[in-house]
Design a protein around this motif. Structure first.
Motif, PDB file in Angstrom:
ATOM      1  N   CYS A  81      -3.894  -1.017   3.483  1.00  0.00           N
ATOM      2  CA  CYS A  81      -4.711  -0.916   1.885  1.00  0.00           C
ATOM      3  C   CYS A  81      -5.476   0.987   3.574  1.00  0.00           C
ATOM      4  O   CYS A  81      -6.380   0.693   3.739  1.00  0.00           O
ATOM      5  CB  CYS A  81      -6.014  -1.095   2.209  1.00  0.00           C
ATOM      6  SG  CYS A  81      -6.846  -0.924   0.798  1.00  0.00           S
ATOM      7  N   GLU A  82      -4.779   1.727   2.836  1.00  0.00           N
ATOM      8  CA  GLU A  82      -5.370   3.258   3.172  1.00  0.00           C
ATOM      9  C   GLU A  82      -6.375   3.279   2.830  1.00  0.00           C
ATOM     10  O   GLU A  82      -7.202   4.106   3.774  1.00  0.00           O
ATOM     11  CB  GLU A  82      -4.546   4.607   2.050  1.00  0.00           C
ATOM     12  CG  GLU A  82      -4.769   5.765   2.515  1.00  0.00           C
ATOM     13  CD  GLU A  82      -3.954   5.324   3.713  1.00  0.00           C
ATOM     14  OE1 GLU A  82      -4.390   6.252   5.552  1.00  0.00           O
ATOM     15  OE2 GLU A  82      -2.676   5.005   4.511  1.00  0.00           O
ATOM     16  N   HIS A  83      -7.584   2.902   1.834  1.00  0.00           N
ATOM     17  CA  HIS A  83      -8.809   3.227   1.544  1.00  0.00           C
ATOM     18  C   HIS A  83      -9.840   2.456   2.722  1.00  0.00           C
ATOM     19  O   HIS A  83     -11.221   2.838   2.362  1.00  0.00           O
ATOM     20  CB  HIS A  83      -9.447   2.746   0.368  1.00  0.00           C
ATOM     21  CG  HIS A  83      -8.263   3.220  -0.918  1.00  0.00           C
ATOM     22  ND1 HIS A  83      -8.219   4.342  -1.250  1.00  0.00           N
ATOM     23  CD2 HIS A  83      -7.135   2.891  -1.502  1.00  0.00           C
ATOM     24  CE1 HIS A  83      -7.260   4.749  -2.273  1.00  0.00           C
ATOM     25  NE2 HIS A  83      -6.626   3.531  -2.396  1.00  0.00           N
TER      26      HIS A  83
ATOM     27  N   ASP B  44      -6.594  -2.633   7.590  1.00  0.00           N
ATOM     28  CA  ASP B  44      -6.403  -0.903   7.618  1.00  0.00           C
ATOM     29  C   ASP B  44      -5.144  -0.983   7.623  1.00  0.00           C
ATOM     30  O   ASP B  44      -4.853   0.103   6.637  1.00  0.00           O
ATOM     31  CB  ASP B  44      -7.508  -0.616   8.387  1.00  0.00           C
ATOM     32  CG  ASP B  44      -6.442  -1.125  10.308  1.00  0.00           C
ATOM     33  OD1 ASP B  44      -6.734  -2.132  10.498  1.00  0.00           O
ATOM     34  OD2 ASP B  44      -6.247  -0.145  10.793  1.00  0.00           O
TER      35      ASP B  44
ATOM     36  N   LYS C 201       0.606   4.351  -2.927  1.00  0.00           N
ATOM     37  CA  LYS C 201       0.819   5.323  -2.734  1.00  0.00           C
ATOM     38  C   LYS C 201       1.835   6.058  -3.190  1.00  0.00           C
ATOM     39  O   LYS C 201       2.383   7.661  -3.941  1.00  0.00           O
ATOM     40  CB  LYS C 201       0.603   5.983  -1.288  1.00  0.00           C
ATOM     41  CG  LYS C 201      -0.050   7.223  -0.600  1.00  0.00           C
ATOM     42  CD  LYS C 201       0.038   7.024   1.141  1.00  0.00           C
ATOM     43  CE  LYS C 201      -0.638   8.659   1.549  1.00  0.00           C
ATOM     44  NZ  LYS C 201      -0.187   8.748   3.362  1.00  0.00           N
TER      45      LYS C 201
ATOM     46  N   LYS D 139      -8.844   1.460   5.321  1.00  0.00           N
ATOM     47  CA  LYS D 139      -8.511   2.397   6.683  1.00  0.00           C
ATOM     48  C   LYS D 139      -9.462   3.714   6.999  1.00  0.00           C
ATOM     49  O   LYS D 139      -9.994   3.910   7.928  1.00  0.00           O
ATOM     50  CB  LYS D 139      -6.691   3.011   6.630  1.00  0.00           C
ATOM     51  CG  LYS D 139      -6.982   3.600   8.413  1.00  0.00           C
ATOM     52  CD  LYS D 139      -5.192   4.327   7.933  1.00  0.00           C
ATOM     53  CE  LYS D 139      -5.054   4.924   8.972  1.00  0.00           C
ATOM     54  NZ  LYS D 139      -4.106   5.216   9.368  1.00  0.00           N
ATOM     55  N   LYS D 140     -10.083   4.240   5.276  1.00  0.00           N
ATOM     56  CA  LYS D 140     -10.361   5.652   5.606  1.00  0.00           C
ATOM     57  C   LYS D 140     -12.044   4.863   6.070  1.00  0.00           C
ATOM     58  O   LYS D 140     -13.352   5.441   6.288  1.00  0.00           O
ATOM     59  CB  LYS D 140     -10.467   6.092   4.084  1.00  0.00           C
ATOM     60  CG  LYS D 140      -8.782   6.779   4.056  1.00  0.00           C
ATOM     61  CD  LYS D 140      -9.261   7.473   2.251  1.00  0.00           C
ATOM     62  CE  LYS D 140      -8.091   7.949   2.660  1.00  0.00           C
ATOM     63  NZ  LYS D 140      -7.423   8.766   1.127  1.00  0.00           N
TER      64      LYS D 140
ATOM     65  N   CYS E 167       0.974  -1.375  -0.004  1.00  0.00           N
ATOM     66  CA  CYS E 167       0.334   0.095   0.103  1.00  0.00           C
ATOM     67  C   CYS E 167       1.075   1.025  -0.113  1.00  0.00           C
ATOM     68  O   CYS E 167       1.026   1.916  -0.190  1.00  0.00           O
ATOM     69  CB  CYS E 167      -0.853   0.325   1.312  1.00  0.00           C
ATOM     70  SG  CYS E 167      -1.711   1.525   1.438  1.00  0.00           S
ATOM     71  N   THR E 168       1.963   1.134   0.371  1.00  0.00           N
ATOM     72  CA  THR E 168       3.202   2.305   0.956  1.00  0.00           C
ATOM     73  C   THR E 168       3.720   3.113  -0.986  1.00  0.00           C
ATOM     74  O   THR E 168       3.689   4.530  -1.299  1.00  0.00           O
ATOM     75  CB  THR E 168       4.343   2.002   2.404  1.00  0.00           C
ATOM     76  OG1 THR E 168       3.701   1.902   3.431  1.00  0.00           O
ATOM     77  CG2 THR E 168       4.991   2.939   2.067  1.00  0.00           C
TER      78      THR E 168
END
Length: 467
Positions: free
Chosen positions: A380-382, A377, A11, A384-385, A7-8
């Motif tokens: 995956c940033e999404h 979470d 991004k 997490k949101k 994920c990092t």
């Protein structure tokens, strides 16, 4: 997604590309083979791509192409192309190397070549895995020498240790936006009504009637800090209506759970126990781990509640409260592997071996298994949101596929979840994911109980269900 891109990494690449993107794996050399024809079959005329090199020095680098790959047989120029590095010796050290304007052609599109940038070639025709060196030896001509891409103070040695021997090479399609067009798994309704229906289904749960057992036994096993106790606390919090902490949980080097514990959840209205137990166990560790014999005793229902696991000595029949003749009500009816989804790439082999051993013991006894994949979470940033993005996230899909491969279990038996760890208030969508996973465990437990009854009625085995 099944790829190694984190994920990092995604991004950072999105930031360099200049827009929010998601990345769909098209080609993977360890999966698809080192054939240029295969590369072009899977990657031509698809759109912008990112090519990632994972070399044997734990360096990760690659190139971005905003144009499409093809077999036209010519060098071409992509003004938006760039090279980059993400990791040096496994350390996160991202840096972009822009195309030097006016330097002419910077990538090659030909059937006889894999992904090919000026200053970063891959292979011609085909390349095979070198077992002696444990790598795919790729081309090193003009490797990151700065002739067409501005390397600053970096060189082929600082980025790639002067070689291009890779453990893997991946090509991803770059698509606008964070998610795939369709969910990779059926998505629940994300509303309070759906959450309440799941709760009511679980409250009404009765173990398979003919089995004559008072409750379904769900056994949680997994590595230290994977979230076994946190999952138990999450379920208890959902039914209690507020964040609770029945079982010790937290981040620690060694297992916080030391003993075998059978936990019960209560109906918030009647205050009566629901007809299942969630059984927690000591976390699996590299050095201090639950003994193999203890696992067998646990599955068979020999160990008493609150038995303390000793990492240095196996349990024996002399343990106080040891159940010498366990009945079906004492045995485990389903095994749930709780795995930290953020550690799949670095899961120690000794942990994997122990998990597979437990799986084999469960299979020998006909006990079904599931995987609860935690901490989605974190990867995956999404998610997490918004946890409702769980079943449209390619990153989560890739983690599910990877976990299924590690445990050798069908993908449909892997359930991504998120526990209450930082939140101080309940959230409907998180409840839905956790309750859905729990409900499937109860279904599997009923399958086991029904099978046991069929065995007894068919005369091919014996069941001791007397209480």
């Amino acid at each position: 997604m099944d790829g190694l891109l984190r994920c990092t990494d995604q991004k950072q690449l999105s930031e360099w590309i200049g827009r929010e993107c998601h990345f769909r794996l098209l080609y993977k050399i360890t999966r698809d083979g080192g054939s240029s024809e295969k590369f072009h079959e899977l990657c031509d005329n698809k759109g912008p791509t990112v090519t990632i090199f994972y070399n044997t020095g734990s360096n990760v680098y690659g190139g971005y192409l905003s144009e499409r790959w093809s077999c036209s047989g010519v060098w071409a120029t992509d003004q938006n192309a760039f090279l980059f590095k993400l990791y040096t010796a496994a350390n996160w050290m991202p840096k972009i190397f822009h195309y030097i304007k006016g330097k002419g052609n910077n990538y090659y599109k030909d059937l006889k070549c894999g992904p090919c940038f000026q200053n970063l070639l891959s292979f011609e025709n085909s390349v095979v895995f070198n077992k002696t060196r444990s790598c795919f030896p790729l081309k090193t001509s003009n490797l990151l020498n700065g002739s067409h891409f501005d390397m600053g103070e970096e060189t082929g040695f600082s980025v790639a240790n002067g070689h291009n021997n890779v453990t893997d090479l991946e090509v991803y399609l770059v698509k606008d936006g964070p998610f795939v067009e369709e969910a990779w798994r059926e998505s629940p309704e994300w509303n309070l009504q759906a959450c309440q229906e799941l709760k009511e289904n679980i409250i009404r749960h009765e173990p398979f009637e003919e089995a004559n057992v008072p409750e379904s036994n769900i056994l949680l096993v997994g590595q230290v800090d994977a979230g076994k106790s946190s999952f138990l606390n999450t379920i208890n919090s959902i039914f209690k209506g507020k964040i609770s902490s029945r079982s010790c949980s937290g981040s620690t080097e060694n297992s916080l759970t030391k003993s075998f514990g059978k936990f019960h959840i209560r109906d918030p209205t009647s205050k009566k126990r629901l007809k299942f137990s969630i059984c927690d166990t000591r976390g699996i560790e590299v050095e201090l781990s639950i003994k193999d014999e203890d696992i067998g005793f646990t599955l068979d229902g020999n160990l008493p509640n609150h038995y303390t696991f000793n990492p240095f000595e196996k349990a024996s029949t002399k343990v106080p409260g040891f159940v010498k003749d366990p009945t079906l009500k004492d045995r485990m009816h389903v095994v749930v592997f709780v795995i930290d989804g953020s550690t799949l790439d670095v899961l120690p082999e000794i942990i994997i071996k122990k998990l597979k051993y437990i799986k084999a013991l469960a299979e020998d006894r006909g006990i079904p298994q599931l995987v609860f994949l935690t901490k989605m979470d974190k990867i995956c940033e999404h998610v997490k949101k918004d946890i409702s993005n769980m079943f449209t996230s390619e990153i989560v899909e890739g983690a599910v596929n990877k976990a299924a491969n590690i445990i050798a279990i069908p993908r449909s038996h892997v359930f991504p979840v998120k526990n209450y760890e930082k939140k101080t208030k309940l959230h409907t969508n998180l409840d839905i994911v956790a309750l859905g996973a729990l409900y499937q465990a109860l279904v599997f437990a009923d399958d086991f109980l029904e099978n046991q009854c069929d065995v007894k009625q068919g005369g091919t085995g014996e069941l001791n269900t007397k209480d």
